[in-house]
Motif scaffolding. Structure first.
Motif, short mmCIF file in Angstrom:
data_model
loop_
_atom_site.label_atom_id
_atom_site.label_comp_id
_atom_site.label_asym_id
_atom_site.label_seq_id
_atom_site.Cartn_x
_atom_site.Cartn_y
_atom_site.Cartn_z
N ILE A 155 33.67 22.59 41.52
CA ILE A 155 33.73 21.19 40.71
C ILE A 155 34.98 21.04 40.15
O ILE A 155 35.45 19.66 40.27
N LEU A 156 35.53 21.89 39.60
CA LEU A 156 36.82 21.76 38.90
C LEU A 156 37.89 21.31 40.16
O LEU A 156 38.84 20.36 39.81
N ASP A 157 37.87 21.73 41.18
CA ASP A 157 38.82 21.60 42.28
C ASP A 157 38.77 20.21 42.89
O ASP A 157 39.49 19.46 43.23
N ILE A 158 37.29 19.86 42.76
CA ILE A 158 37.01 18.52 43.26
C ILE A 158 37.56 17.43 42.36
O ILE A 158 38.09 16.34 42.81
N ALA A 159 37.43 17.82 41.00
CA ALA A 159 37.59 16.81 39.93
C ALA A 159 39.28 16.71 39.97
O ALA A 159 39.84 15.66 39.81
#
Length: 107
Positions: free
Chosen positions: A5-9
């Motif tokens: 999720i952090l990588d996508i954000a």
């Protein structure tokens, strides 16, 4: 929070930054009618750059913030390669980022 999720954000921020860097970021939003398009990528009412800015980025942000299910696949690079066929050098970084986004989503 899930690292994916952090990588996508982070990736969404990089895409936004690249749209700005290329001068493909609009200050004024499209009309409500244009935003209401139900055609894939809203090709009937706006450019791909506008779709990324006004539909894709806000929807993905909403999905992440609300903890909704991520899409199981993304074919956004295929569309970008079609749209930017006449601007291969200028769009290289954006296409790279969109390819990485596709990989993150399908992980």
């Amino acid at each position: 929070m899930d690292q994916r999720i952090l990588d996508i954000a982070d990736h969404l921020l990089l895409i936004k930054h690249e749209l700005h860097a290329q001068g493909w970021w609009d200050e004024a939003p499209p009309s409500a009618q244009a935003l209401a398009s139900t055609v894939p990528f809203a090709v009937d009412t706006m450019s791909f750059d506008q779709w990324l800015q006004w539909i894709f980025l806000p929807r993905m942000k909403q999905i992440l913030e609300m903890g909704l299910a991520l899409p199981s696949a993304s074919g956004i690079l295929v569309m970008a390669e079609t749209v930017y066929v006449d601007r291969p050098e200028q769009s290289r970084e954006l296409r790279r980022l969109l390819a990485e986004f596709d990989q993150l989503i399908s992980a």
